[in-house]
Design a protein around this motif. Structure first.
Motif, PDB file in Angstrom:
ATOM      1  N   GLU A   1      18.949  -8.054   1.230  1.00 15.39           N
ATOM      2  CA  GLU A   1      19.511  -7.372   0.059  1.00 15.39           C
ATOM      3  C   GLU A   1      18.835  -6.011  -0.129  1.00 15.39           C
ATOM      4  N   LEU A   2      17.522  -5.974   0.083  1.00 16.05           N
ATOM      5  CA  LEU A   2      16.797  -4.716  -0.029  1.00 16.05           C
ATOM      6  C   LEU A   2      17.223  -3.743   1.078  1.00 16.05           C
ATOM      7  N   LEU A   3      17.381  -4.259   2.295  1.00 16.53           N
ATOM      8  CA  LEU A   3      17.811  -3.418   3.418  1.00 16.53           C
ATOM      9  C   LEU A   3      19.176  -2.797   3.156  1.00 16.53           C
ATOM     10  N   VAL A   4      20.082  -3.585   2.600  1.00 13.39           N
ATOM     11  CA  VAL A   4      21.423  -3.088   2.290  1.00 13.39           C
ATOM     12  C   VAL A   4      21.345  -1.966   1.259  1.00 13.39           C
ATOM     13  N   THR A   5      20.429  -2.108   0.317  1.00 12.98           N
ATOM     14  CA  THR A   5      20.287  -1.099  -0.741  1.00 12.98           C
ATOM     15  C   THR A   5      19.699   0.202  -0.203  1.00 12.98           C
ATOM     16  N   LYS A   6      18.659   0.077   0.615  1.00 12.88           N
ATOM     17  CA  LYS A   6      17.954   1.256   1.106  1.00 12.88           C
ATOM     18  C   LYS A   6      18.584   1.856   2.361  1.00 12.88           C
ATOM     19  N   TRP A   7      19.059   0.999   3.253  1.00 11.52           N
ATOM     20  CA  TRP A   7      19.660   1.474   4.511  1.00 11.52           C
ATOM     21  C   TRP A   7      20.975   0.711   4.721  1.00 11.52           C
ATOM     22  N   PRO A   8      22.041   1.124   4.056  1.00 11.82           N
ATOM     23  CA  PRO A   8      23.300   0.359   4.081  1.00 11.82           C
ATOM     24  C   PRO A   8      24.035   0.432   5.427  1.00 11.82           C
ATOM     25  N   LYS A   9      23.423  -0.183   6.422  1.00  9.03           N
ATOM     26  CA  LYS A   9      24.020  -0.206   7.756  1.00  9.03           C
ATOM     27  C   LYS A   9      24.919  -1.431   7.912  1.00  9.03           C
ATOM     28  N   LYS A  10      25.791  -1.336   8.884  1.00 10.70           N
ATOM     29  CA  LYS A  10      26.710  -2.453   9.149  1.00 10.70           C
ATOM     30  C   LYS A  10      25.964  -3.759   9.373  1.00 10.70           C
TER      31      LYS A  10
ATOM     32  N   LEU B   1       0.827  -1.209   0.000  1.00  7.75           N
ATOM     33  CA  LEU B   1       0.000   0.000   0.000  1.00  7.75           C
ATOM     34  C   LEU B   1       0.861   1.259   0.000  1.00  7.75           C
ATOM     35  N   TYR B   2       1.927   1.229   0.785  1.00  4.77           N
ATOM     36  CA  TYR B   2       2.850   2.379   0.826  1.00  4.77           C
ATOM     37  C   TYR B   2       3.481   2.594  -0.546  1.00  4.77           C
ATOM     38  N   GLU B   3       3.924   1.519  -1.154  1.00  7.48           N
ATOM     39  CA  GLU B   3       4.584   1.619  -2.453  1.00  7.48           C
ATOM     40  C   GLU B   3       3.629   2.151  -3.522  1.00  7.48           C
ATOM     41  N   GLU B   4       2.375   1.716  -3.454  1.00  3.12           N
ATOM     42  CA  GLU B   4       1.375   2.180  -4.420  1.00  3.12           C
ATOM     43  C   GLU B   4       1.113   3.673  -4.286  1.00  3.12           C
ATOM     44  N   LYS B   5       1.330   4.200  -3.086  1.00  3.74           N
ATOM     45  CA  LYS B   5       1.158   5.634  -2.852  1.00  3.74           C
ATOM     46  C   LYS B   5       2.437   6.420  -3.156  1.00  3.74           C
ATOM     47  N   GLY B   6       3.475   5.704  -3.605  1.00  2.00           N
ATOM     48  CA  GLY B   6       4.733   6.367  -3.891  1.00  2.00           C
ATOM     49  C   GLY B   6       5.509   6.735  -2.644  1.00  2.00           C
ATOM     50  N   LYS B   7       5.200   6.064  -1.539  1.00  2.00           N
ATOM     51  CA  LYS B   7       5.879   6.342  -0.263  1.00  2.00           C
ATOM     52  C   LYS B   7       6.883   5.235   0.049  1.00  2.00           C
ATOM     53  N   GLU B   8       7.882   5.570   0.837  1.00  2.17           N
ATOM     54  CA  GLU B   8       8.915   4.612   1.228  1.00  2.17           C
ATOM     55  C   GLU B   8       8.437   3.809   2.426  1.00  2.17           C
ATOM     56  N   PRO B   9       8.257   2.471   2.290  1.00  2.77           N
ATOM     57  CA  PRO B   9       7.873   1.653   3.450  1.00  2.77           C
ATOM     58  C   PRO B   9       8.905   1.803   4.569  1.00  2.77           C
ATOM     59  N   LYS B  10       8.445   1.657   5.774  1.00  2.00           N
ATOM     60  CA  LYS B  10       9.315   1.865   6.931  1.00  2.00           C
ATOM     61  C   LYS B  10      10.298   0.714   7.111  1.00  2.00           C
ATOM     62  N   GLU B  11      11.475   1.068   7.544  1.00  2.00           N
ATOM     63  CA  GLU B  11      12.544   0.082   7.738  1.00  2.00           C
ATOM     64  C   GLU B  11      12.100  -1.023   8.689  1.00  2.00           C
ATOM     65  N   ASN B  12      11.419  -0.640   9.777  1.00  2.00           N
ATOM     66  CA  ASN B  12      11.013  -1.632  10.775  1.00  2.00           C
ATOM     67  C   ASN B  12      10.053  -2.671  10.220  1.00  2.00           C
TER      68      ASN B  12
END
Length: 461
Positions: A241-250, A207-218
């Motif tokens: 893999e998606l988490l690394v792309t969007k939030w490249p944390k250790k 639903l978030y993606e359909e609205k053009g919004k970034e889904p929450k990391e949590n």
């Protein structure tokens, strides 16, 4: 590689994630007729309800209490509520009583008196002819309160009741329901509840993606832990893999490396597929290192061992040597041995001597002294080879004492000390595994001794 399997299992934990942010209960409009009219079209499929009107005095009292509440003056808000309304409940109509209990629940919630809030909101739901908006607001709030109190099944029941009348439930509501199923499964130690919770989280993301919004990391983190507990590691890998792309944390880089390692254990994996995954694991872990993410001893040692496993001994020794010099990795027996092995595998025998000697000095048995002696043999330093193999024999508890005697005998032979060599081979022949070899050497030494004697006699010595 058993160490890799053990390594990946430490990367993830099934501990509960923090709850989605609760939406604080809010007071609804003070005119019941307006609320009923506003919601009439939305709840057309419900039975028509005739909601009584709210009196002016009740509305004013609620307004005054709300003003105090907005200033966080809870005591005055409560005083006004009880003096103006609580003391006159029998004179209020059902809608006015509902608004009284609704506000009372809000005050209790604000003071973190969750049991008191639940009792008040239950009284709201007991009133007749509630406007659908008020009923839904209270039902939704009850679901959240029971979640906070870790009564997850009750939370789920209220949330499902609320969703019956929501054509487009909010993403946060879907996430709360999904997390309630996760928490219930964790509470009952039953992963089947995770399967029930996953669709709600995935629906919220969509639903978030359909609205053009970034889904929450949590939200992705919640999906990740549920799929991991269900042992659906390929899906977990996709998520990380998606988490690394969007939030490249250790943590995501390290977890992704771990997941590639985990996938190598899947049944039906071809050698080619396994090698590709292992290469991805190394690439991701090295990338994390280059970004300065790997600072723990276990992480640096793991990277060094990964390089060694992939037959890249130069990088293995470089990573571990630097980490030990910088004090990030403890200078203990195990790490000295790892470093020496990296140098040995890279055929840099000279550099292997110091760490191997350090490890041998710390060891409880003589095996590392034995290995040190063998390195000296590679360097044609037979004097030190004989010396350290002797220390190995003296320290004892060798896995192959017979081999130690054979190698030391060979060192003495190369030094021209034939009598000392013979003694070592005679010790070696006491062991069944080395008797034939020892006998061959003893026979050869006898011939060599005779040859040397003949030369000496021929030279007139």
């Amino acid at each position: 590689m058993t160490s890799m399997s053990k390594f990946t299992k430490t990367l993830f934990s099934a501990s509960a994630l923090s709850a989605a942010l609760l939406v604080a209960p809010v007071t609804v409009a003070l005119t019941g007729q307006a609320v009923a009219a506003e919601e009439e079209s939305k709840y057309a499929n419900r039975k028509t309800r005739k909601t009584p009107a709210m009196g002016l005095k009740v509305g004013n009292a609620l307004g005054e209490a709300q003003a105090f509440a907005e200033a966080e003056n809870w005591a005055e808000a409560s005083r006004v509520l009880e003096e103006e309304l609580g003391s006159k409940l029998d004179k209020l109509n059902s809608y006015e009583r509902a608004q009284y209990y609704n506000f009372k629940g809000y005050l209790a919630y604000s003071k973190e008196d969750y049991k008191g809030a639940i009792a008040a909101y239950n009284n709201v739901l007991k009133q007749e002819n509630l406007p659908p908006a008020l009923e839904d607001n209270v039902t939704y709030t009850m679901a959240q309160l029971y979640f906070v109190m870790e009564q997850y099944q009750t939370s789920i029941d209220y949330m499902n009741k609320w969703m019956e009348y929501q054509e487009t439930p909010s993403e946060n509501a879907l996430v709360i329901l999904g997390q309630a199923y996760y928490s219930l499964g964790d509470q009952k130690n039953d992963v089947s509840y995770y399967r029930k919770g996953i669709p709600y989280i995935e629906r919220a993301i969509k639903l978030y993606e359909e609205k053009g919004k970034e889904p929450k990391e949590n939200w992705y983190l919640l999906l990740r832990v549920m799929y991991f507990e269900l042992k659906e590691y390929r899906t977990v890998t996709d998520i990380v893999e998606l988490l690394v792309t969007k939030w490249p944390k250790k943590e995501y880089w390290v977890q992704l490396a771990g997941m590639y390692g985990e996938l190598t254990n899947e049944k039906g994996m071809t050698e080619k597929q396994k090698r590709e995954l292992e290469q991805k694991q190394l690439t991701v872990y090295e990338t994390a290192y280059r970004q300065g993410f790997l600072i723990k001893e276990s992480e640096l040692v793991n990277l060094s061992q990964l390089f060694l496993y992939h037959e890249i001994p130069y990088k293995s020794s470089k990573v571990l040597d630097r980490a030990m010099k910088e004090g990030k990795v403890e200078k203990n027996e195990k790490n000295w041995e790892y470093l020496s092995q990296a140098f040995i595998n890279g055929q840099d025998y000279q550099k292997a001597l110091m760490p191997l000697r350090k490890a041998a000095e710390m060891a409880k048995d003589g095996d590392l002294y034995m290995r040190l002696g063998q390195v000296y043999m590679q360097l044609d330093d037979y004097e030190n080879a004989a010396k350290y193999i002797g220390l190995a024999i003296d320290k004892g508890k060798l896995r192959r004492e017979d081999t130690a005697h054979v190698v030391r005998g060979m060192a003495y032979f190369n030094l021209g000390k034939l009598d000392d060599a013979r003694k070592e081979f005679q010790s070696a022949r006491k062991f069944d595994r080395s008797r034939k070899m020892a006998d061959k050497w003893i026979s050869y030494l006898s011939k060599e001794a005779k040859r040397l004697a003949d030369i000496k006699e021929f030279l007139g010595g």
